[in-house]
Design a protein around this motif. Structure first.
Motif, PDB file in Angstrom:
ATOM      1  N   LYS A 159       0.845  -1.192   0.000  1.00 33.56           N
ATOM      2  CA  LYS A 159       0.000   0.000   0.000  1.00 33.56           C
ATOM      3  C   LYS A 159       0.881   1.243   0.000  1.00 33.56           C
ATOM      4  CE  LYS A 159      -3.894  -2.015   2.570  1.00 33.56           C
ATOM      5  NZ  LYS A 159      -4.740  -1.889   3.799  1.00 33.56           N
ATOM      6  N   GLY A 160       0.435   2.267  -0.723  1.00 37.39           N
ATOM      7  CA  GLY A 160       1.170   3.524  -0.764  1.00 37.39           C
ATOM      8  C   GLY A 160       2.273   3.565  -1.792  1.00 37.39           C
ATOM      9  N   PHE A 161       2.260   2.652  -2.761  1.00 41.33           N
ATOM     10  CA  PHE A 161       3.291   2.589  -3.803  1.00 41.33           C
ATOM     11  C   PHE A 161       3.334   3.884  -4.601  1.00 41.33           C
ATOM     12  CE2 PHE A 161       4.430   1.497  -8.251  1.00 41.33           C
ATOM     13  CZ  PHE A 161       5.716   1.021  -8.039  1.00 41.33           C
ATOM     14  N   LEU A 162       4.539   4.375  -4.850  1.00 41.31           N
ATOM     15  CA  LEU A 162       4.727   5.580  -5.667  1.00 41.31           C
ATOM     16  C   LEU A 162       4.589   5.233  -7.148  1.00 41.31           C
ATOM     17  CD1 LEU A 162       5.589   8.535  -6.185  1.00 41.31           C
ATOM     18  CD2 LEU A 162       7.960   7.717  -6.155  1.00 41.31           C
ATOM     19  N   GLU A 163       3.588   5.806  -7.786  1.00 39.74           N
ATOM     20  CA  GLU A 163       3.359   5.545  -9.210  1.00 39.74           C
ATOM     21  C   GLU A 163       4.103   6.574 -10.064  1.00 39.74           C
ATOM     22  OE1 GLU A 163      -0.770   4.674 -10.184  1.00 39.74           O
ATOM     23  OE2 GLU A 163      -1.133   4.078  -8.102  1.00 39.74           O
ATOM     24  N   GLY A 164       5.394   6.730  -9.792  1.00 41.22           N
ATOM     25  CA  GLY A 164       6.256   7.598 -10.582  1.00 41.22           C
ATOM     26  C   GLY A 164       7.060   6.768 -11.564  1.00 41.22           C
ATOM     27  N   PRO A 200       5.177   4.878   3.715  1.00 39.88           N
ATOM     28  CA  PRO A 200       4.864   6.255   4.129  1.00 39.88           C
ATOM     29  C   PRO A 200       5.107   7.251   3.012  1.00 39.88           C
ATOM     30  CG  PRO A 200       6.989   5.591   5.005  1.00 39.88           C
ATOM     31  CD  PRO A 200       6.420   4.375   4.330  1.00 39.88           C
ATOM     32  N   SER A 201       4.653   8.475   3.221  1.00 38.71           N
ATOM     33  CA  SER A 201       4.910   9.549   2.265  1.00 38.71           C
ATOM     34  C   SER A 201       6.402   9.880   2.238  1.00 38.71           C
ATOM     35  CB  SER A 201       4.110  10.794   2.642  1.00 38.71           C
ATOM     36  OG  SER A 201       2.719  10.537   2.583  1.00 38.71           O
ATOM     37  N   ASP A 202       6.862  10.340   1.096  1.00 35.88           N
ATOM     38  CA  ASP A 202       8.292  10.540   0.858  1.00 35.88           C
ATOM     39  C   ASP A 202       8.758  11.876   1.422  1.00 35.88           C
ATOM     40  OD1 ASP A 202      10.888  10.795  -0.247  1.00 35.88           O
ATOM     41  OD2 ASP A 202      10.307   9.567  -1.969  1.00 35.88           O
ATOM     42  N   ILE A 203       9.705  11.836   2.350  1.00 31.89           N
ATOM     43  CA  ILE A 203      10.214  13.072   2.939  1.00 31.89           C
ATOM     44  C   ILE A 203      10.924  13.940   1.897  1.00 31.89           C
ATOM     45  CG2 ILE A 203      12.449  12.135   3.688  1.00 31.89           C
ATOM     46  CD1 ILE A 203      11.987  13.851   6.289  1.00 31.89           C
ATOM     47  N   SER A 204      11.468  13.321   0.844  1.00 33.03           N
ATOM     48  CA  SER A 204      12.114  14.097  -0.219  1.00 33.03           C
ATOM     49  C   SER A 204      11.093  14.949  -0.966  1.00 33.03           C
ATOM     50  CB  SER A 204      12.837  13.168  -1.196  1.00 33.03           C
ATOM     51  OG  SER A 204      13.908  12.509  -0.563  1.00 33.03           O
ATOM     52  N   SER A 205       9.883  14.429  -1.134  1.00 33.64           N
ATOM     53  CA  SER A 205       8.815  15.204  -1.757  1.00 33.64           C
ATOM     54  C   SER A 205       8.250  16.232  -0.789  1.00 33.64           C
ATOM     55  CB  SER A 205       7.701  14.269  -2.243  1.00 33.64           C
ATOM     56  OG  SER A 205       8.176  13.395  -3.244  1.00 33.64           O
ATOM     57  N   ASP A 258      16.536  17.644 -14.644  1.00 32.04           N
ATOM     58  CA  ASP A 258      16.664  17.153 -13.267  1.00 32.04           C
ATOM     59  C   ASP A 258      15.417  17.538 -12.476  1.00 32.04           C
ATOM     60  OD1 ASP A 258      17.346  16.805 -10.522  1.00 32.04           O
ATOM     61  OD2 ASP A 258      19.471  16.913 -11.037  1.00 32.04           O
ATOM     62  N   HIS A 259      14.663  16.541 -12.064  1.00 35.81           N
ATOM     63  CA  HIS A 259      13.376  16.797 -11.413  1.00 35.81           C
ATOM     64  C   HIS A 259      13.516  17.610 -10.140  1.00 35.81           C
ATOM     65  CE1 HIS A 259      13.849  13.019  -8.734  1.00 35.81           C
ATOM     66  NE2 HIS A 259      14.888  13.019  -9.549  1.00 35.81           N
ATOM     67  N   ARG A 260      14.576  17.380  -9.352  1.00 32.57           N
ATOM     68  CA  ARG A 260      14.706  18.102  -8.092  1.00 32.57           C
ATOM     69  C   ARG A 260      15.135  19.555  -8.320  1.00 32.57           C
ATOM     70  NH1 ARG A 260      13.281  14.396  -4.600  1.00 32.57           N
ATOM     71  NH2 ARG A 260      13.991  12.240  -4.892  1.00 32.57           N
ATOM     72  N   SER A 290       7.889  13.817 -13.081  1.00 30.23           N
ATOM     73  CA  SER A 290       7.059  12.627 -12.887  1.00 30.23           C
ATOM     74  C   SER A 290       7.851  11.400 -12.460  1.00 30.23           C
ATOM     75  CB  SER A 290       6.287  12.309 -14.176  1.00 30.23           C
ATOM     76  OG  SER A 290       5.328  13.312 -14.435  1.00 30.23           O
ATOM     77  N   THR A 291       9.180  11.478 -12.470  1.00 33.09           N
ATOM     78  CA  THR A 291       9.957  10.330 -12.004  1.00 33.09           C
ATOM     79  C   THR A 291       9.737  10.081 -10.516  1.00 33.09           C
ATOM     80  OG1 THR A 291      11.926  11.665 -11.553  1.00 33.09           O
ATOM     81  CG2 THR A 291      11.753  10.673 -13.742  1.00 33.09           C
ATOM     82  N   SER A 292       9.571  11.163  -9.742  1.00 37.56           N
ATOM     83  CA  SER A 292       9.451  11.007  -8.293  1.00 37.56           C
ATOM     84  C   SER A 292       8.199  11.627  -7.700  1.00 37.56           C
ATOM     85  CB  SER A 292      10.681  11.622  -7.603  1.00 37.56           C
ATOM     86  OG  SER A 292      10.734  13.014  -7.824  1.00 37.56           O
ATOM     87  N   PHE A 293       7.558  12.566  -8.425  1.00 37.03           N
ATOM     88  CA  PHE A 293       6.448  13.308  -7.827  1.00 37.03           C
ATOM     89  C   PHE A 293       5.408  13.593  -8.920  1.00 37.03           C
ATOM     90  CE2 PHE A 293       5.904  16.582  -4.181  1.00 37.03           C
ATOM     91  CZ  PHE A 293       4.547  16.319  -4.128  1.00 37.03           C
ATOM     92  N   PRO A 294       4.669  12.559  -9.352  1.00 36.51           N
ATOM     93  CA  PRO A 294       3.778  12.723 -10.504  1.00 36.51           C
ATOM     94  C   PRO A 294       2.651  13.726 -10.330  1.00 36.51           C
ATOM     95  CG  PRO A 294       3.465  10.581  -9.444  1.00 36.51           C
ATOM     96  CD  PRO A 294       4.700  11.180  -8.850  1.00 36.51           C
ATOM     97  N   ASN A 295       2.222  14.017  -9.089  1.00 37.37           N
ATOM     98  CA  ASN A 295       1.141  14.986  -8.899  1.00 37.37           C
ATOM     99  C   ASN A 295       1.629  16.272  -8.230  1.00 37.37           C
ATOM    100  OD1 ASN A 295       1.562  13.781  -6.387  1.00 37.37           O
ATOM    101  ND2 ASN A 295      -0.575  14.006  -5.763  1.00 37.37           N
ATOM    102  N   PHE A 296       2.887  16.615  -8.472  1.00 38.60           N
ATOM    103  CA  PHE A 296       3.475  17.818  -7.871  1.00 38.60           C
ATOM    104  C   PHE A 296       2.693  19.072  -8.237  1.00 38.60           C
ATOM    105  CE2 PHE A 296       6.606  21.362  -8.414  1.00 38.60           C
ATOM    106  CZ  PHE A 296       6.850  21.596  -7.073  1.00 38.60           C
TER     107      PHE A 296
END
Length: 439
Positions: free
Chosen positions: A46-51, A235-240, A390-392, A417-423
């Motif tokens: 559960k909580g898989f990142l779909e990036g 859990p939610s990603d602290i990097s995001s 670079d996404h970041r 979208s590699t790490s944060f598709p709904n940014f």
């Protein structure tokens, strides 16, 4: 076909307020798919990142014969094949922009009974892979890289031997690669770290019932044991979350609550550094999910001050350093970053990428081989930023734009979208208006 995205972002007028939940942790998503695929039994996630990055890992295991259902509503169901159950993929494994996928799979594939080739996009193909290839060869791996140790990587599966390896650099990806290879190795694999790095692999292996020892800076395991399927809650990603921690810290009268964020002690450098700069951050409702600490994070606006970023915090915030430099640009005084040469071999040379962007908008800076000085200012202008794919870097200058005197246009943002598709959508929901232009 539209293959580029630009963001156009203007200064915010109102405080940022609300309650949000950022996507699942990318590092944990990668590892959950890998170990779920190698386990005996059914693993539910559960909580898989779909990036794009974590989906590249998922696709690779499907191509090696693993039955994976989902993702649907951030959920996966994996029918594990055991550590020796993977099949030879019919084609090259294409891993897009994901360095984690490539480095961890290099260790895994070195112990298989078949040949494989792993490759990536232009950005990934420029990243150093000798850092995993060299120690894997010490274990007996038959692994070949391209020019100057870059991808693609060709691997002929072979019998591996456990080794004692002193890490020359602080890298969770290298450590994890060797630990995964160690599952297939005869005898003990022992890794000695010079500095602390994220420990999701160690925690995840324990979740799947694999015996692994951790004592201070030494991690060791003995090869040949099985992994047992389990259920994983990510859990939610602290990097995001970091982008919004900084946004609320620099916009007057802002207050945000970020829900169910992973606060693994090897990942909270961003919180430690922001607090040292004076940020008002509190951890609430602390709990534990699958051996990973989790909390709600409340952040309020406060004036920040420039600091010398502690070197021992750099590995704990390596992915968050670009957005921390944006905090520094909005702080009073000079912020000095050293010991961060690893930033030069990320999706871009993040020291140079951030420095060029700051120069463009009028933030004074000075570049060093292993870091950068940022001179904080109350006023900087708009401008045109190249994120270098670079996404970041792209998301960091999106947050910087919230305090700029004029709009900032950020080019080459498709990899967000590699790490944060709904940014963009999540930002818009709390008053950060991002105009997206596809070209």
């Amino acid at each position: 076909m539209k293959n580029n995205v630009k963001y156009i972002v203007k200064k915010v007028i109102k405080p940022i307020k609300g309650r949000i939940k950022v996507p699942g942790d990318k590092s944990i998503s990668h590892r959950a798919v890998m170990f779920g695929s190698l386990s005996n039994g059914i693993t539910n996630i559960k909580g898989f990142l779909e990036g794009y990055d974590s989906l590249a890992t998922l696709k690779a295991f499907k191509e090696m014969g693993v039955s994976i259902f989902g993702p649907k509503n951030k959920k996966l169901c994996i029918k594990g094949v055991g550590i020796y159950g993977l099949k030879n993929p019919k084609n090259k494994l294409k891993l897009g922009n994901s360095g984690t996928s490539m480095r961890l799979l290099a260790g895994l594939l070195s112990g298989q009974k078949f040949k494989t080739q792993i490759t990536g996009d232009k950005s990934l193909s420029s990243r150093p892979m000798n850092r995993v290839a060299i120690p894997l060869r010490l274990m007996g791996a038959k692994i070949k890289t391209y020019k100057n140790g870059r991808p693609p990587i060709k691997i002929i599966g072979n019998r591996l031997q456990g080794i004692k390896y002193i890490m020359p650099i602080a890298s969770a990806q290298v450590k994890s690669c060797l630990l995964i290879a160690g599952i297939y190795a005869k005898g003990e694999t022992k890794i000695i770290e010079k500095g602390c790095t994220r420990d999701h692999t160690e925690r995840m292996l324990k979740n799947f019932g694999y015996k692994i020892k951790t004592k201070k800076s030494t991690i060791s395991l003995i090869g040949g044991y099985n992994l047992q399927a389990t259920n994983i809650k990510i859990p939610s990603d602290i990097s995001s979350a970091a982008f919004f921690l900084v946004a609320a810290s620099i916009i007057p009268n802002s207050e945000l609550l970020l829900e169910k964020v992973g606060i693994n002690p090897t990942r909270i450098g961003v919180i430690n550094i922001l607090r040292k700069m004076g940020a008002d951050i509190k951890l609430l409702n602390e709990t534990n999910w699958c051996n990973e600490p989790v909390a709600d994070i409340r952040v309020k606006y406060t004036s920040l001050k420039g600091i010398d970023i502690p070197k021992d915090q750099v590995p704990l915030a390596i992915d968050e350093l670009p957005i921390l430099l944006v905090a520094a640009a909005n702080a009073e005084g000079i912020t000095r970053l050293r010991g961060a040469s690893e930033l030069r071999v990320k999706e871009s040379d993040r020291i140079i990428s951030m420095a060029k962007g700051f120069t463009c908008i009028g933030v004074k800076n000075k570049v060093y081989e292993d870091g950068i000085d940022i001179i904080g200012t109350k006023n900087y202008k708009g401008g045109y930023i190249n994120s270098y794919g670079d996404h970041r870097v792209a998301m960091s200058f999106t947050i910087a734009a919230l305090k700029a005197s004029d709009e900032i246009i950020i080019d080459d943002c498709i990899n967000v979208s590699t790490s944060f598709p709904n940014f963009k959508e999540l930002s818009n929901n709390i008053g950060i208006k991002i105009k997206e232009v596809k070209i």
